[in-house]
Design a protein around this motif. Sequence first.
Motif, PDB file in Angstrom:
ATOM      1  N   ASP A  15       0.833  -1.206   0.000  1.00  0.00           N
ATOM      2  CA  ASP A  15       0.000   0.000   0.000  1.00  0.00           C
ATOM      3  C   ASP A  15       0.870   1.260   0.000  1.00  0.00           C
ATOM      4  O   ASP A  15       0.634   2.201   0.760  1.00  0.00           O
ATOM      5  CB  ASP A  15      -0.932   0.015   1.220  1.00  0.00           C
ATOM      6  CG  ASP A  15      -1.941  -1.125   1.167  1.00  0.00           C
ATOM      7  OD1 ASP A  15      -2.180  -1.648   0.062  1.00  0.00           O
ATOM      8  OD2 ASP A  15      -2.470  -1.493   2.224  1.00  0.00           O
ATOM      9  N   ASP A  16       1.892   1.229  -0.856  1.00  0.00           N
ATOM     10  CA  ASP A  16       2.809   2.359  -1.008  1.00  0.00           C
ATOM     11  C   ASP A  16       3.720   2.588   0.192  1.00  0.00           C
ATOM     12  O   ASP A  16       4.500   3.522   0.211  1.00  0.00           O
ATOM     13  CB  ASP A  16       2.056   3.665  -1.335  1.00  0.00           C
ATOM     14  CG  ASP A  16       1.535   3.626  -2.763  1.00  0.00           C
ATOM     15  OD1 ASP A  16       2.173   2.936  -3.597  1.00  0.00           O
ATOM     16  OD2 ASP A  16       0.493   4.238  -3.034  1.00  0.00           O
ATOM     17  N   ILE A  36       0.710  -3.536   8.212  1.00  0.00           N
ATOM     18  CA  ILE A  36      -0.557  -3.714   7.507  1.00  0.00           C
ATOM     19  C   ILE A  36      -0.980  -5.178   7.587  1.00  0.00           C
ATOM     20  O   ILE A  36      -0.197  -6.077   7.290  1.00  0.00           O
ATOM     21  CB  ILE A  36      -0.412  -3.278   6.029  1.00  0.00           C
ATOM     22  CG1 ILE A  36      -0.183  -1.766   5.993  1.00  0.00           C
ATOM     23  CG2 ILE A  36      -1.632  -3.677   5.204  1.00  0.00           C
ATOM     24  CD1 ILE A  36       0.317  -1.250   4.675  1.00  0.00           C
ATOM     25  N   ARG A 101       5.176  -4.815  -5.516  1.00  0.00           N
ATOM     26  CA  ARG A 101       4.213  -4.031  -4.747  1.00  0.00           C
ATOM     27  C   ARG A 101       2.917  -4.811  -4.601  1.00  0.00           C
ATOM     28  O   ARG A 101       2.523  -5.524  -5.516  1.00  0.00           O
ATOM     29  CB  ARG A 101       3.874  -2.738  -5.504  1.00  0.00           C
ATOM     30  CG  ARG A 101       5.011  -1.771  -5.577  1.00  0.00           C
ATOM     31  CD  ARG A 101       4.758  -0.705  -6.625  1.00  0.00           C
ATOM     32  NE  ARG A 101       5.930   0.173  -6.695  1.00  0.00           N
ATOM     33  CZ  ARG A 101       6.049   1.290  -5.989  1.00  0.00           C
ATOM     34  NH1 ARG A 101       5.064   1.725  -5.227  1.00  0.00           N
ATOM     35  NH2 ARG A 101       7.157   1.999  -6.066  1.00  0.00           N
ATOM     36  N   LYS A 103      -1.231  -4.152  -3.269  1.00  0.00           N
ATOM     37  CA  LYS A 103      -2.258  -3.251  -2.748  1.00  0.00           C
ATOM     38  C   LYS A 103      -3.259  -4.108  -1.993  1.00  0.00           C
ATOM     39  O   LYS A 103      -3.831  -5.035  -2.561  1.00  0.00           O
ATOM     40  CB  LYS A 103      -2.977  -2.546  -3.904  1.00  0.00           C
ATOM     41  CG  LYS A 103      -2.160  -1.503  -4.607  1.00  0.00           C
ATOM     42  CD  LYS A 103      -3.064  -0.770  -5.611  1.00  0.00           C
ATOM     43  CE  LYS A 103      -2.257  -0.032  -6.658  1.00  0.00           C
ATOM     44  NZ  LYS A 103      -3.096   0.331  -7.819  1.00  0.00           N
ATOM     45  N   THR A 104      -3.460  -3.782  -0.738  1.00  0.00           N
ATOM     46  CA  THR A 104      -4.375  -4.603   0.058  1.00  0.00           C
ATOM     47  C   THR A 104      -5.729  -3.928   0.240  1.00  0.00           C
ATOM     48  O   THR A 104      -6.637  -4.516   0.787  1.00  0.00           O
ATOM     49  CB  THR A 104      -3.786  -4.878   1.458  1.00  0.00           C
ATOM     50  OG1 THR A 104      -3.875  -3.683   2.239  1.00  0.00           O
ATOM     51  CG2 THR A 104      -2.341  -5.322   1.381  1.00  0.00           C
ATOM     52  N   LYS A 105      -5.829  -2.693  -0.218  1.00  0.00           N
ATOM     53  CA  LYS A 105      -7.083  -1.977   0.036  1.00  0.00           C
ATOM     54  C   LYS A 105      -7.682  -1.395  -1.232  1.00  0.00           C
ATOM     55  O   LYS A 105      -8.614  -0.604  -1.165  1.00  0.00           O
ATOM     56  CB  LYS A 105      -6.835  -0.854   1.040  1.00  0.00           C
ATOM     57  CG  LYS A 105      -6.376  -1.363   2.407  1.00  0.00           C
ATOM     58  CD  LYS A 105      -6.197  -0.247   3.403  1.00  0.00           C
ATOM     59  CE  LYS A 105      -5.797  -0.769   4.771  1.00  0.00           C
ATOM     60  NZ  LYS A 105      -4.382  -1.219   4.812  1.00  0.00           N
ATOM     61  N   SER A 106      -7.142  -1.772  -2.399  1.00  0.00           N
ATOM     62  CA  SER A 106      -7.689  -1.246  -3.643  1.00  0.00           C
ATOM     63  C   SER A 106      -9.090  -1.799  -3.858  1.00  0.00           C
ATOM     64  O   SER A 106      -9.519  -2.719  -3.167  1.00  0.00           O
ATOM     65  CB  SER A 106      -6.791  -1.653  -4.808  1.00  0.00           C
ATOM     66  OG  SER A 106      -6.825  -3.055  -4.944  1.00  0.00           O
TER      67      SER A 106
END
Lengths: 568, 169, 455
Positions: A15-16, A36, A101, A103-106
Motif C-alpha cells: 500500500d505504497d 498492515i 508491490r 495493494k491490500t485496500k484497492s
Amino acid sequence: MNDDKKQELITVYVDDREVRVPPGTNMIEAAAKAGIEVPHYCYHPKLSVAGNCRMCMVELGMPEKDRATGKPVLDNEGNQKVMWIPKPAIACATKAMPGIRIKTKSDLARSCQEGVMEFLLVNHPLDCPICDQAGECRLQEFATDYGRGYSRFVEEKNVKPKRTLLGPRVMLDDERCILCSRCVRFCQEIADDDVLGFVDRGSYTTLTCYPGKQLENNYSLNTVDICPVGALTSTDFRFKMRPWFLRETHSICTESSVGVNTVVSSREGKIHRITPRRNDEVNDTWMADSGRELYKQVEAKHRLLKAVVDSFETDNVGGAIREAADLLKGERKIAFVGSGRSSVEEQFLFKKLADQAGARLTALVGRVAEGDGLLISADRNPNVRGALVTGLINELPEAELSDLEDAIDKEEIDTVVAYNEDLSAAGISEQQLAKVTIIYVGTHFNETSARARVVLPASTVFEKNGSFINQQYRLQKFLQAVPGRAEGQDDRRILAGMLAEFGVLVSPEIDDVWAEMSETIETFRDIGFMKIPSTGLLLDPPSHLRDLRYPEGGSLHYEPAKEEASVT
Amino acid sequence: MEDVMNLKKETLQKIDEVIPRYPEKRSAVLPLLHLVQEDQGFVSRDATEWIAEKLGLKPINVWELVRFYPMLRDKPVGKKVVRVCRTLSCALQGSYKTCKTLRDAFDCKLDGNSPDGAVTVEFAECLASCHTAPVVMVDDDLHEHVDEEKAKKIAGEILNGQPKQGGSA
Amino acid sequence: MSAKERRIILKNIDQHGYGNDIDTYLEHGGYEIWKKALQRKPEELREEVKRSGVRGRGGAGFPAGMKWSFLDFKSGKPVYLVCNADESEPGTFKDRQIIYKDPHQLIEGMLISAYAITAKLAFIYIRGEFPDGARILERAIEEARSKNFLGKDILGTGFSCEIHVHRGAGAYICGEETGLIESLEGKRPYPRIKPPYFPAALGLYMCPTIVNNVETLCNVKHIAEMGGEEYAKIGRPGNTGTRIWCVSGHVRKPGYYEFEGGALTLGELIYDICGGLHPGRKLKAVIPGGSSMKILRADERFKGTDREGNNFDFALEDLILDFDGIAVSGSLSGSGGIIVMDDTTDMVDALANVSAFYAHESCGQCTPCREGSLWLKKILHRMSHGQARLEDVDLLKSVADQIPGRTICALGEAAAWPVQSYVAKFRDEFIAKAENQAAGRTNGDGGISDRVQLV
Ligand SMILES: Cc1cc2nc3c(=O)[nH]c(=O)nc-3n(C[C@H](O)[C@H](O)[C@H](O)COP(=O)(O)O)c2cc1C
Ligand code: SF4
Ligand code: SF4
Ligand code: SF4
Ligand code: FES
Ligand code: FES
C-alpha cells in the motif's frame, strides 16, 4: 545500510509503504512488517502454504523491465514503472522480490475480500452468541471488517455433523469449519500423526477423523489454537470462560528442558488455560497437551498451603523459618537437595544458603525420560542448566541420590534440606529417612514433607516471577500469573529469610537477586531480570558446562552437540 | 490380513504387479482401490485399512479418496449398476426421462438400490459420448441412444438376467 | 460435404476393417515414424513441435512446443510425460474415439513425445468411466512391448520408456493438470497453486512434467512425420493443424469431425456437416467449446478488427472454426465440444443443468469455487422448480462475478462463465421465468412437466 547488506534486505511496497525484508519473505509477513494486516485464514507461518481460503488476495505489481535488455523501464520522473497484474494474487503464495508491490485496500482487493467473506458465510451457522470461539474468531472479526453486512443467501444451508468428539481433548463442529486445512497440515507436518482428513467434495467437504481413530496425540490441542474459527474447540476450556475476560501472562512450561513459551490465561486469580506463545527459536507456535494441564497443580488437593513445625500447622511462617534455620546451626552434618524445577534465582539463593550452613553435600534430582523429538525433551527438569550456572551443582544430576544414601548410611549426614523434591522418590529408603532431620520447602505434600521437622510452603511457577535456562542455554523468564496461594511468602522470601537467620542480609526482590548474580556469575554478566527479552536470551556458558553429556536428543529447534569422533 | 480380505488370487497378483509400476508407492492407491472394488463390489473399512497398510499409508489417506471419487463405494451396491448420464447433451435428448424409466423398471429411488438390492440406478456426469445421447452405462458397458423404449428393453434384459453387451464407443 | 473434412488424426478411425490391434496398425505404417524419430536428437524433435505451432487440444490451447520449452532439464530430476485422457468436459468425446479405435496412434505419439522430452516413464490418466478404453490401452501397450516399441532398450537404441495406464474414478477435476498430478500421486485431486507448482518444473513427484491431451500427443506423431514447418502449413497461422470438433445437442447428425484450422465456419459445420436442426426448429444458442465456455446466442453479432486490421462483423454462423476464429466471439473453442440448442430449449433449465455439473465437480478446495458453484446451483435449481424471483437474475450475475480469476484452478471460470453469459444473453428469459412464476403461471411439477426435463 551496512546492516541491510549483511542481511541482504530488499525493498518491497505494501500500500505504497516501503518495507525492507529478506528476499523470499512471504508477502503477508512483509505487510505485517509494514504494519498492515492482510486478512487470511489458511496461511500459518509454521505450516506449508495451502492457498485455499483466498482471503489474502491482493493486487500485485511488478517493476517493469525491458524484455530485450532487462533494464528497468522508467517513467517521466525516472522511477521504475510498475506493471499491475489484472488478476488478483494471493499474498500468502507471493514472495518478496526487489521492487514488487501489493495493494491490500484497492477496489479489486476489497471486492475479493468481500466476495470470499460472503462465500465463507453462506453455509456458516453464524451463531456467534452461542459459539465459544466468539471473541477470538477470525471469521467473526473479518465479517465486520470485510463483509457486506447482510445476507443475500436465501437457499438452505448445508447440514454437517455438529459436536463430534475427535479425540479426548478436541471437539469438532463441521458446520463452522471453513476447510482451511490448517489442522490437517498440522497433524501431517508437525505432529506426524495423520488422522485428520477431508471426505466428500465441493461445498459438502467435511473434516473428519478416520472412523475408529482419534485425534489423541499429545499435540492435539494445537489444532484448536490454530483453527481460525470455532470449528475445533477444547473439551476442557469449552464454554468455561469468554476469552475477552481473561488476563494473559507470559510464562514458561516446566514440562522439560525445552522451555516452551506459554501464555497463562487467568481471571480473578484462577487459571483457565495455558496456550503456546510464539518463539521461533524454541517452540514456534506449538506446545504439548500435557503441558497445558500443569496449571492444575495450583489447586491440587495435596497442595501445601501452611507451614508445619513438628507436625503442627502454623500461620507463623517467620517462626517456622527460624525453626528451620535453627536446625541448621550447630554441629550439623547437612545435605542440600535442590531442584531442577526451581528458578535460577531460587537456585542461586539456595546455593548461598547451603554455603552459609556449611553443607557437606549438595545435589539435584535428575529427571530423565524419553524425549518425543518435538517439544518434550529427555530432561524433564526445566532448569538443570540454571543449577549448573549458579554453581549449585557441578555435574549432571542423577535420578537416584546415591551419594546421599551412602552418606546417610555412613552417618556423614544427619540433616537434609529438601527443596521441592521428594527424597523417597529419589531413592532414599524409609530407614534412611528415619535417620535424618528433614527440612522441606515445597509446593505439595509428599513422603518427604510428611517426615519433615519443618515444612515451608512455596509457590508454583504460576505464582511468582523467575527464570529458567533451557537446553539451548537460553535464559527465559516467567511472570506471575496469579497470586500465591501458599500462606505468607514465596520462595525467594523463604530463602532470604533463612539467610537472614545466618546473618546474611539479601533482598528477595528479583532485580536485587539479579544484581548480585550478574556481579558474581560471569555467564550472567550485564544481565538483569528486566533485560531478558520475552523470547529469551542465549547465554554463553563456560566450556566445562558446554561439554557435559546432556541427556537431550534432538527436538524442534535443538540439535545436541555432536560427540567428538571416537578414536578407533 | 490377506486372509481377512479374502481377495481372489488374480486380484492379489494384479496388486503385486501394479505397485512397482510407480516411482512412489502411494500412487498405487487408486489402482488398488479399483482392483479391490472389482473383486468385492465395494471398498469396505477393512479393505481401506488393508490398502493403507499395503502402501505404507494411514487409513485416512485412503478413506479421503474413497469418499472423494463417485465411482468408489464404501457400501455394497447392486450387482448391476446402471449409470445414466444427466449432463447437458444427454439431458437435451431426454436422459431425465430415461433415468425415470429405469428407476421405475427396477423400482428404485434415485441413487438407490432396487428393493431386492440387485440393481442400482444413479445419475452420472457426462460420459463423453454426447453425440449418441442419451447414454447409459450398465456396469462397464456403454449403451447409446437410450430413449424410453430402449431403456425398457435394457431393464428387461437385466431383470431376465441376460446382460447384453453394449456397443462401446 | 464431408469432403471438406481433413482427417489426419481420425484418418483410419471408423474405416471399414480398421481394428484397434497392432497388426492393423502396422499394416497402416504404424510405428515407422517412431523408428525414424529414434534416429533423431530429442532437441530436434522439440524444435519440430515448436515450429509446428501446434496448440494444446485439451482446453486452454497453449502452444505445446512452448510448454515443452519450459521444462526444467537443469534440475537433473527425472522428466515425466502424462497423457491427459480424462476427457470430461461436457460435450467432448474425441479422445474416446482415438483411445477405443486407434490406441496405437496415441502410444506412438506418446513415445515420440517422451523421447523428445527425455521422459523414461509416462502415464496415461484415463477417466474411470472408460473401463474398456483402459483395457484397450493396456493391451496395446503389451502389444507394443512385445515388438520392443516400448520397454527397455527400444529397438536397440538404448532408449527405454515405459507407459502405464492409470484410471481415474469419476472426477472432472482430474482433468485439470495439477489435480491430475495429485490424483496420480495418490492424493485427493486438489489442484496445486501456481506459483509455485508449475508442472514443467514441479510436477509429478515434484519433478519436471509435461501434461498433454490425447489429441495433442497424436498430433506430435504427425508433426514428427511431416516436420514442423510442413505441419504449420495446415490450417491458419496460430491455428495450425487440424482439429476434431465434437458436435452434440439439437443437430440432425451429431458426431466428431476433423478439419483444418479455419477451414469452415460454425454455420457450415452446423448446417452442412451436421445436417442442420431438426425439422421445424430454429437455432437458439451454441456453446462453442465444452459446457464451461460462454454461450453464444443465435442472433448475436460479433464485431471487431482482426490482426490484419480488417474490420469484421460476424453473425454466429460466420464464426471461423479454430482457436482464434471462435475467440472473436468473446468465448473460446476450449475442448472442441460444440453443443447446439434449438428454440425448444429453456435456457434457465439448461443453465441449471450446467451449474449442477460444476457444483458437483468442484473439488472444494478453494472458497470462491466451492461455495460459489453450489450457491449458483441452488439458485438455479430453485428457479427452474417454480420459485424464481426477479432479483435472482442480478444475484446470479453478482455471485458469478465473484469467482473467476480468484480461484486455484480454472474450474472457477468454468463455473462462472456459463452463468455470466446465459444471464447476460438470455436475460429476458430469466426475467420471464420469475415474472411468470410470480404470477402463478407455472406448470405443475415445479414447472417442468411439459418441456424436456434438464434438471
Ligand atoms: C477443470 C478442468 C478440467 C480439465 N479437463 C481436461 C480434460 O478432461 N482433458 C484434457 O486434456 N484437458 C483438460 N483440462 C486442461 C488441462 O488442465 C491441461 O491444460 C491440458 O491437459 C493440457 O494439455 P494440452 O496442452 O495438450 O491441451 C482441464 C482443465 C480444467 C481447468
Ligand atoms: S465460528 Fe466464529 S463466526 Fe462462526 S459462529 Fe463461531 S464465533 Fe461466530
Ligand atoms: S477445523 Fe478449523 S483448522 Fe481445521 S480445516 Fe476446519 S476451519 Fe480449518
Ligand atoms: S477452483 Fe474449484 S476445482 Fe479448482 S481448486 Fe478451487 S475448488 Fe477446486
Ligand atoms: S491465506 Fe488463504 S489463500 Fe492466502
Ligand atoms: S452429456 Fe451425456 S455423454 Fe456427454
